[in-house]
Design an enzyme around this catalytic site. Sequence first.
Site, short mmCIF file in Angstrom:
data_model
loop_
_atom_site.label_atom_id
_atom_site.label_comp_id
_atom_site.label_asym_id
_atom_site.label_seq_id
_atom_site.Cartn_x
_atom_site.Cartn_y
_atom_site.Cartn_z
N SER A 24 0.59 -1.23 0.02
CA SER A 24 0.29 -0.25 0.15
C SER A 24 1.19 1.31 -0.44
CB SER A 24 -1.14 -0.09 1.05
OG SER A 24 -2.00 -0.72 1.51
N ARG A 28 1.60 4.28 -2.65
CA ARG A 28 1.03 5.50 -2.67
C ARG A 28 2.56 6.19 -3.02
NH1 ARG A 28 -2.34 2.37 -0.78
NH2 ARG A 28 -4.03 3.38 0.11
N SER A 168 -13.11 1.62 2.75
CA SER A 168 -12.24 1.24 2.23
C SER A 168 -11.58 2.07 1.94
CB SER A 168 -13.23 0.57 0.85
OG SER A 168 -11.91 1.38 -0.34
N GLN A 170 -9.47 2.94 -0.36
CA GLN A 170 -9.39 2.41 -1.35
C GLN A 170 -9.94 4.11 -2.08
OE1 GLN A 170 -9.21 -1.03 -4.09
NE2 GLN A 170 -7.46 -1.55 -2.82
N ASP A 317 -7.00 -7.70 4.58
CA ASP A 317 -5.95 -9.28 4.37
C ASP A 317 -5.24 -10.26 4.38
OD1 ASP A 317 -6.38 -7.57 1.92
OD2 ASP A 317 -5.42 -5.46 2.24
N ARG A 348 -12.41 -14.15 -1.26
CA ARG A 348 -12.13 -14.93 -0.06
C ARG A 348 -12.70 -15.84 0.65
NH1 ARG A 348 -7.18 -10.13 0.17
NH2 ARG A 348 -6.12 -10.87 -2.02
O1 SPQ Z 1 -4.54 -3.71 -4.30
P1 SPQ Z 1 -5.56 -5.30 -4.60
O2 SPQ Z 1 -5.89 -5.98 -5.44
O3 SPQ Z 1 -6.79 -4.34 -4.00
O4 SPQ Z 1 -5.11 -5.88 -2.79
C1 SPQ Z 1 -5.68 -5.63 -1.45
C2 SPQ Z 1 -4.19 -7.14 -1.11
O5 SPQ Z 1 -4.77 -8.64 -0.90
O6 SPQ Z 1 -3.29 -6.54 -1.59
C3 SPQ Z 1 -7.09 -6.40 -1.68
F1 SPQ Z 1 -7.33 -7.70 -2.39
O7 SPQ Z 1 -5.70 -5.17 -0.96
C4 SPQ Z 1 -6.09 -3.99 -0.56
C5 SPQ Z 1 -6.50 -3.58 0.38
O8 SPQ Z 1 -7.50 -4.78 0.63
C6 SPQ Z 1 -5.19 -2.55 -0.65
C7 SPQ Z 1 -5.53 -0.96 0.30
C8 SPQ Z 1 -4.79 -0.47 -0.61
O9 SPQ Z 1 -3.37 0.33 -0.74
O10 SPQ Z 1 -5.94 0.85 -0.16
C9 SPQ Z 1 -6.39 -1.49 0.76
C10 SPQ Z 1 -7.23 -2.42 1.80
O11 SPQ Z 1 -9.16 -2.76 0.28
P2 SPQ Z 1 -9.58 -1.21 0.20
O12 SPQ Z 1 -10.88 -1.89 -0.69
O13 SPQ Z 1 -10.36 -1.84 1.65
O14 SPQ Z 1 -9.02 -0.26 0.05
#
Ligand code: SPQ
Length: 432
Positions: A24, A28, A168, A170, A317, A348
């Site tokens: 993460s 960034r 989230s 993201q 995760d 998952r």
């Molecule tokens: O990047 P990606 O594919 O979504 O990766 C995952 C992972 O398991 O590596 C999720 F499948 O991590 C996300 C995490 O679940 C990475 C992340 C971030 O860097 O902001 C936030 C989490 O997702 P979200 O949707 O809860 O924000």
Amino acid sequence: MGSKPLEYNQHSLTGEITVPGDKSISHRSVMFGAIAEGDTTVTGFLLGDDCLNTVACFRQLGVDIQQTEDKLVIHGKGWSGLKEPKEVLDVGNSGTTIRLLMGLLAGRESHSTIIGDESIGKRPMTRVTKPLTEMGAQIDGRQNGEYTPLSIRGGQIKGITYHPSVASAQVKSSILLAGLQAEGRTTVIEPEKSRDHTERMIRQFGGIVEEDGLSVSVKGGQTLKGTTIHVPGDISSAAFFLVAGAIVPNSSIILKNVGLNPTRTGIIDVLKEMGADMTIEMKSDENNFEPVGDITIKTSNLKGMTIGGDLIPRLIDEIPVIALLASQAEGQTIIRDAQELKVKETNRIDTVVNELSKLGVAIKATEDGMVIQGNNRLTGGTVSSHGDHRIGMMLAVAALICENEVFLQEKESISVSYPQFFNDLQQLIATD
Ligand code: SPQ
């Protein structure tokens, strides 16, 4: 592919490793380095497939990024340094890249098309396209903007106050990246707190972000300055060895330089509550924007527990490997409030339940999680990551305690977040 069994079951694990950089934070660091003015130097950058896709996308946006063995240097030229890409941007398997990139592009006077792999094509995007459209970006995609390929035409956007229905990082980060370019103030109010790397990084790059409980705000028109980022080890990668150390007989492992940001340490709370034999030594870092420490874990007597509520975003995760941990505990473990697992690289809930069942674990799916019975003896057999790195690594750790051979299919997906996973595992296998 999976034609040879994993060759290390029934070994104890000893010694120390340094897990690779946090995924993460690595993503960034490239994004903020690209929009900042001046050079950003990143050490500990994760050279996994997902983060390399982020680098490739930003190079397509005209950003000069130099990569050597031990560091990345991003020659940022501010917001205006981002150019309209001539080709389609391909994020591969990375949800973080596509969702954060959308927020960043929402404020640019340019047009982009973004695609990803088969898994990305099934992951929901309305969660970011809706707020970004409200801010003024023009976005379209398959099924009314829900799925890739997505096209985005950004421009002058305005700040909003947004209440996402799920916690989230993201979604929050995407809106904040748009908010940094918007007219006025942008606020995101989450139902529970998600990881806060974006907020910390805005400050690290000299920007201002205001936090009040679950509310995070930025003002538009901010100029960020290039900086130095030391990426700590990824706790989500360390999690596989934390669980391995706890469940494999006669083991004692030290994991060095692990990121211990409180929004990510749900796995530590779970290990403690389950009774793991674990100690943590916090380290002070001269560039202390993310807390780090060394963790020692030994074979443990574990007990089951219930995991839910606001703990879920702090360990989302890690749930696949926590299910394996729970399979070796005394008593039942219930994981609930984790519907978000259904929209990760795979569903998952289904992949964990199906693959662990094949190895002999008594585990059942529920609408929002799973129920795992403890004290399982794991047999062996043929299992698959289904292209999901975290499922692949969880199954590789499970193989350490299986009585029979384990054939792991699609193990190459592990390079998404931990390319040297099998080397590190091999290093810990005792040569007794
Ligand atoms: O990047 P990606 O594919 O979504 O990766 C995952 C992972 O398991 O590596 C999720 F499948 O991590 C996300 C995490 O679940 C990475 C992340 C971030 O860097 O902001 C936030 C989490 O997702 P979200 O949707 O809860 O924000």
